[in-house]
Scaffold this motif. Structure first.
Motif, mmCIF file in Angstrom:
data_model
loop_
_atom_site.group_PDB
_atom_site.id
_atom_site.type_symbol
_atom_site.label_atom_id
_atom_site.label_comp_id
_atom_site.label_asym_id
_atom_site.label_seq_id
_atom_site.Cartn_x
_atom_site.Cartn_y
_atom_site.Cartn_z
ATOM 1 N N PRO A 240 0.802 -1.233 0.000
ATOM 2 C CA PRO A 240 0.000 0.000 0.000
ATOM 3 C C PRO A 240 0.834 1.282 0.000
ATOM 4 N N ASN A 241 2.073 1.194 0.490
ATOM 5 C CA ASN A 241 2.917 2.396 0.508
ATOM 6 C C ASN A 241 4.072 2.280 -0.478
ATOM 7 N N ALA B 65 6.327 2.877 -3.344
ATOM 8 C CA ALA B 65 6.376 4.068 -4.217
ATOM 9 C C ALA B 65 6.871 3.717 -5.604
ATOM 10 N N CYS C 144 6.121 5.620 0.007
ATOM 11 C CA CYS C 144 5.257 6.799 -0.138
ATOM 12 C C CYS C 144 4.995 7.443 1.213
ATOM 13 N N ARG C 145 4.839 8.733 1.211
ATOM 14 C CA ARG C 145 4.365 9.435 2.404
ATOM 15 C C ARG C 145 2.845 9.549 2.278
ATOM 16 N N PRO C 146 2.153 9.829 3.381
ATOM 17 C CA PRO C 146 0.684 9.913 3.283
ATOM 18 C C PRO C 146 0.217 10.878 2.204
ATOM 19 N N GLN C 147 0.956 11.946 2.000
ATOM 20 C CA GLN C 147 0.519 12.935 0.988
ATOM 21 C C GLN C 147 0.820 12.483 -0.423
ATOM 22 N N ASP C 148 1.481 11.351 -0.576
ATOM 23 C CA ASP C 148 1.756 10.857 -1.931
ATOM 24 C C ASP C 148 0.685 9.900 -2.404
ATOM 25 N N ILE C 149 -0.129 9.426 -1.465
ATOM 26 C CA ILE C 149 -1.037 8.327 -1.809
ATOM 27 C C ILE C 149 -2.427 8.866 -2.123
ATOM 28 N N ASP C 150 -2.915 8.599 -3.337
ATOM 29 C CA ASP C 150 -4.284 8.977 -3.684
ATOM 30 C C ASP C 150 -5.238 8.251 -2.747
ATOM 31 N N TYR C 151 -6.262 8.973 -2.355
ATOM 32 C CA TYR C 151 -7.174 8.342 -1.394
ATOM 33 C C TYR C 151 -8.582 8.757 -1.772
ATOM 34 N N HIS C 152 -9.530 7.870 -1.608
ATOM 35 C CA HIS C 152 -10.903 8.240 -1.951
ATOM 36 C C HIS C 152 -11.569 8.864 -0.738
ATOM 37 N N VAL C 153 -11.373 10.158 -0.600
ATOM 38 C CA VAL C 153 -11.964 10.888 0.518
ATOM 39 C C VAL C 153 -13.393 11.279 0.132
ATOM 40 N N ARG D 152 0.885 0.174 -6.519
ATOM 41 C CA ARG D 152 0.247 -0.375 -5.321
ATOM 42 C C ARG D 152 -1.211 -0.724 -5.582
ATOM 43 N N GLU E 87 0.282 9.040 -10.317
ATOM 44 C CA GLU E 87 -0.588 9.539 -9.248
ATOM 45 C C GLU E 87 -1.376 10.730 -9.763
ATOM 46 N N ARG F 272 -1.271 16.865 -8.280
ATOM 47 C CA ARG F 272 -1.334 17.552 -6.996
ATOM 48 C C ARG F 272 -1.433 19.037 -7.285
ATOM 49 N N ARG G 129 4.752 16.529 -6.416
ATOM 50 C CA ARG G 129 5.604 15.519 -5.796
ATOM 51 C C ARG G 129 7.060 15.762 -6.146
ATOM 52 N N SER H 207 9.541 10.176 5.497
ATOM 53 C CA SER H 207 8.701 10.737 6.568
ATOM 54 C C SER H 207 8.979 9.949 7.845
ATOM 55 N N MET I 99 -3.569 19.280 0.612
ATOM 56 C CA MET I 99 -3.240 17.927 0.110
ATOM 57 C C MET I 99 -4.519 17.151 -0.126
ATOM 58 N N GLY J 38 -7.494 14.921 -1.533
ATOM 59 C CA GLY J 38 -7.536 13.692 -2.319
ATOM 60 C C GLY J 38 -6.441 12.727 -1.956
ATOM 61 N N THR J 39 -5.736 12.987 -0.857
ATOM 62 C CA THR J 39 -4.658 12.061 -0.473
ATOM 63 C C THR J 39 -4.953 11.455 0.888
ATOM 64 N N LYS J 40 -4.171 10.441 1.227
ATOM 65 C CA LYS J 40 -4.326 9.798 2.540
ATOM 66 C C LYS J 40 -4.039 10.799 3.651
ATOM 67 N N ALA J 41 -3.146 11.723 3.379
ATOM 68 C CA ALA J 41 -2.818 12.733 4.395
ATOM 69 C C ALA J 41 -4.055 13.564 4.725
#
Lengths: 47, 523, 155
Positions: free
Chosen positions: A20-21, A23, A31-40, B205, C32, C35, C40, C60, C85, C87-90
């Motif tokens: 999952p991380n 890169a 990957c850092r959290p801000q690098d990973i696309d997420y379905h928010v 991933r 990705e 952004r 990135r 990190s 940020m 749309g990201t996990k952060a």
């Protein structure tokens, strides 16, 4: 002979899954959290 | 392509219009309302009228996006940062991908996936065709970025965990199959200029997650194994020669990273497909092969191979045969060879079988190092071994140093050990060593077989070569397969093999020192 | 004992193509979403910047992808992550951390609100009272009197 595979930037002792991380094959670090696309929730996309 | 007059211009206008709509604030969630308007536009221009027109529309769009992107990249030479160029290209490419995804999702009836998958395959086929044409015409000037972006973003779009995707019956497996087929067509040996982007997609991933983790009943595993094999096949001729140029070192290192992720997260996948991988990995690529052979099921606890007096034959797992997804019997070619093999195993006839074996294993090539068909050798060894285990089990016994001897199976192995030249014997011993993995019936049987061949060898050359094959797998950096370690430890510890009395142990001071250090660590 | 294998002409050609591609390697951002604010391109920060000791500046800190870690960040930082940020996990983790600090996201105003005092009226549709909200256009926290917090818009 061969190379020390622990130096390829992967935390092989991690109790969590690595993919999952991951890169990518050329990245030296995960990957850092801000690098990973997420379905928010859609509402969060304020821009 | 004999496009109808003005179709090129019409398509360009439409594509520009869509990109604008996509970026406008009124596009709506997932560009839904923009799409509604745009479909009307498409209808107005008659684009959706026939299958052929849709195809031409997409072909022209893909080419335009590619041209635009390549032009920006080439202009970059004078100045703007790569980030700027990328974001400019991606503004257009991502918009186009969104259009493809929406058309795929909404084509045909909501409940019928066929039309959707057909459209997806059509678009992916066009991307392939245009890319391959691009490579043929531009050679080393080929730029992978537009194709990379289209493929990965389309995959992400169609694999978003959106309820709508589930509800419109777009079966994930069909999507995976479409992409697998596309990536297979674009595999590195066909499109070397796309190899880095290819591996980036295959190891993404989300791609790994879909293929190996989320898709039920491991339906993605065999697809993924085919893609990995494609990568190994491309690397093989280069990896055969130890000197790697930088571009190959980069690809090799990237491959190791991916394998490490698989070893850590999906060891069962490596376990079940190891045979196919070893068949296409060059024999001298030891560390990468060790990495695959080191995988063991996560629910298994491996006893420390260095434990003194470890009773391997008391481990319950050694009676369990490992899952293998290759039907080895089919790989024994030609069919006549297989027929004779089966009859020899059954009743030791034809008596000429043993002496004929070598001719079946050799291939017509007078190139050094290529005299034997490695795949046939591998399949012969594993097939005979599996038959032997089955026969031993049928007598209510388990493989051991005594139960594996005096059988047609062992005759075959002993004959191969004696009759083959150094090159052939190296491949033969490698085929056995490739089965020394985690505790299971194959590991145990082949471990006993190797030690038996050592003990019964009538010349020291055979014993030396057995030792070399094991040693070369041990002196590379970790990881080392469990079965390899316990076999070697048994060889040097068990006095019945008189290991230390052989000349080759003392053939050079550093070799002697090496053996002693290994012995010290395990005795 | 196998020795080197001859590379065929085809292999030479393959290598040449690979080599050409080597000079424009894919970049992680190629796979990705775009952004908008923070592309990135992790830039090398001078070594005298505060680093997490012993770690490579580009990596990190450990456990930084957990809610616990985010909860230890300042509220301003959480808002920064949430708005820059997206749309990201952060962003997701920042939202979780903000909720743990009693912030609530109001979808109609696309802002975060936090109760400033016990609300005067509470029904199952809304609360009336004084709230702190985060105004991301003026980038600061404000107080809003007599505000009606409608559950309908509560994300």
């Amino acid at each position: 002979l061969g190379s020390d595979l622990t130096t390829l930037g992967l935390n092989l002792n991690s109790p969590e899954n690595l993919y999952p991380n991951f890169a990518g094959p050329w990245a030296e670090t995960p990957c850092r959290p801000q690098d990973i696309d997420y379905h928010v929730p859609q509402e969060y996309l304020t821009n | 392509f004999q496009d109808p007059p003005a179709l090129q211009e019409k398509t360009e206008v439409l594509l520009r219009e869509w990109i604008q709509m996509y970026h406008s604030p009124t596009a709506g969630q997932g560009s839904a309302s923009a799409f509604q308007h745009f479909v009307k536009q498409m209808n107005l221009h008659g684009i959706l009228k026939t299958d052929d027109l849709i195809t031409r529309f997409f072909r022209i769009c893909i080419s335009m996006c590619r041209d635009l992107c390549v032009r920006s990249i080439l202009e970059q030479g004078q100045g703007p940062s790569p980030t700027y160029v990328r974001s400019k290209c991606f503004q257009n490419l991502d918009a186009f991908v969104r259009l493809i995804a929406l058309l795929v999702k909404h084509s045909g009836e909501a409940t019928n996936p066929t039309t959707k998958i057909n459209l997806l395959n059509k678009v992916l086929g066009l991307v392939c065709g245009i890319m391959i044409h691009d490579i043929e015409s531009n050679g080393t000037e080929f730029q992978q970025l537009p194709y990379h972006r289209i493929l990965i973003m389309l995959f992400l779009e169609l694999n978003a965990p959106e309820a709508i995707l589930e509800s419109i019956n777009l079966p994930v497996c069909e999507v995976l199959m479409a992409f697998t087929q596309t990536l297979h067509l674009l595999r590195p040996s066909k499109c070397p200029g796309f190899a880095y982007a290819w591996l980036e997609i295959v190891s993404h991933r989300v791609f790994i997650g879909r293929m190996l983790a989320i898709t039920p009943q491991q339906k993605g595993w065999s697809m993924y194994s085919m893609l990995l094999a494609d990568l190994f096949k491309f690397l093989a001729p280069f990896l055969r020669n130890a000197e790697l140029a930088k571009p190959l070192t980069m690809l090799y290192k990237g491959t190791l990273r991916v394998l490490l992720v698989l070893l850590h997260d999906f060891p069962e996948f490596l376990c079940e497909y190891h045979y196919g991988f070893c068949d296409v990995i060059p024999p001298n690529c030891i560390q990468m092969r060790n990495l695959i052979l080191s995988a063991f099921p996560r629910n298994m606890r491996l006893p420390d191979p260095f434990t003194p007096n470890l009773k391997v034959d008391m481990l319950p797992e050694i009676t369990v045969s490992p899952k293998i997804h290759t039907s080895v019997a089919n790989l024994i070619q030609p069919p006549e060879f297989k027929k004779n093999l089966d009859s020899y195993l059954k009743n030791r006839t034809p008596v000429t079988f043993l002496s004929d074996m070598r001719t079946y294993l050799q291939q017509v090539s007078n190139e050094p190092g290529m005299h034997y068909n490695m795949s046939v050798m591998n399949s012969l060894v594993l097939y005979v071994g599996m038959q032997a285990i089955a026969q031993i089990n049928s007598k209510g016994l388990t493989p051991s140093m005594s139960t594996i001897a005096h059988s047609a199976h062992m005759d075959i192995f002993q004959n191969l050990g004696v009759d083959l030249d150094t090159e052939g014997r190296y491949l033969f011993l490698n085929a056995i060593a490739n089965q020394l993995r985690y505790p299971n019936s194959h590991t145990h049987y082949f471990s006993c077989t190797l030690l038996h061949l050592f003990a019964e060898a009538n010349t020291e050359a055979i014993q030396e070569q057995i030792t070399r094959v094991l040693l070369e797998r041990l002196i590379v950096n970790r990881p080392h397969p469990w079965g390899l370690l316990i076999t070697f430890i048994e060889l040097i510890k068990n006095p019945s093999f008189k290991f230390w009395s052989h000349e080759f142990v003392k053939c050079a001071p550093e070799i002697e020192k090496l053996f002693e250090s290994v012995a010290r660590s395990c005795m | 004992p196998l020795g080197p294998a001859q590379l065929t002409v085809e292999h030479e050609l393959q290598f040449k193509m690979l080599q050409a591609a080597f000079f424009h390697m894919p970049h992680p951002s190629d796979s990705e979403r775009l952004r908008l604010h923070l592309p990135r391109q992790p830039c090398q920060t001078p070594l005298y910047y505060p680093q997490v000791s012993g770690l490579d500046p580009l990596v990190s800190p450990p456990m930084s992808d957990t809610v616990d870690f985010f909860q230890r960040l300042s509220t301003e930082t959480l808002f920064f992550i949430f708005y820059y940020m997206e749309g990201t996990k952060a962003q997701y983790l920042a939202a979780k951390a903000l909720k743990k600090q009693s912030w609530r996201f109001h979808t109609k105003y696309m802002m975060w609100f936090q109760r400033h005092e016990e609300p005067k009226a509470i029904t199952d549709e809304y609360e009336q009272g004084t709230y702190i909200y985060f105004d991301y256009e003026n980038w600061g926290q404000r107080k809003k009197e007599n505000f009606t917090f409608e559950y309908r818009f509560l994300e």
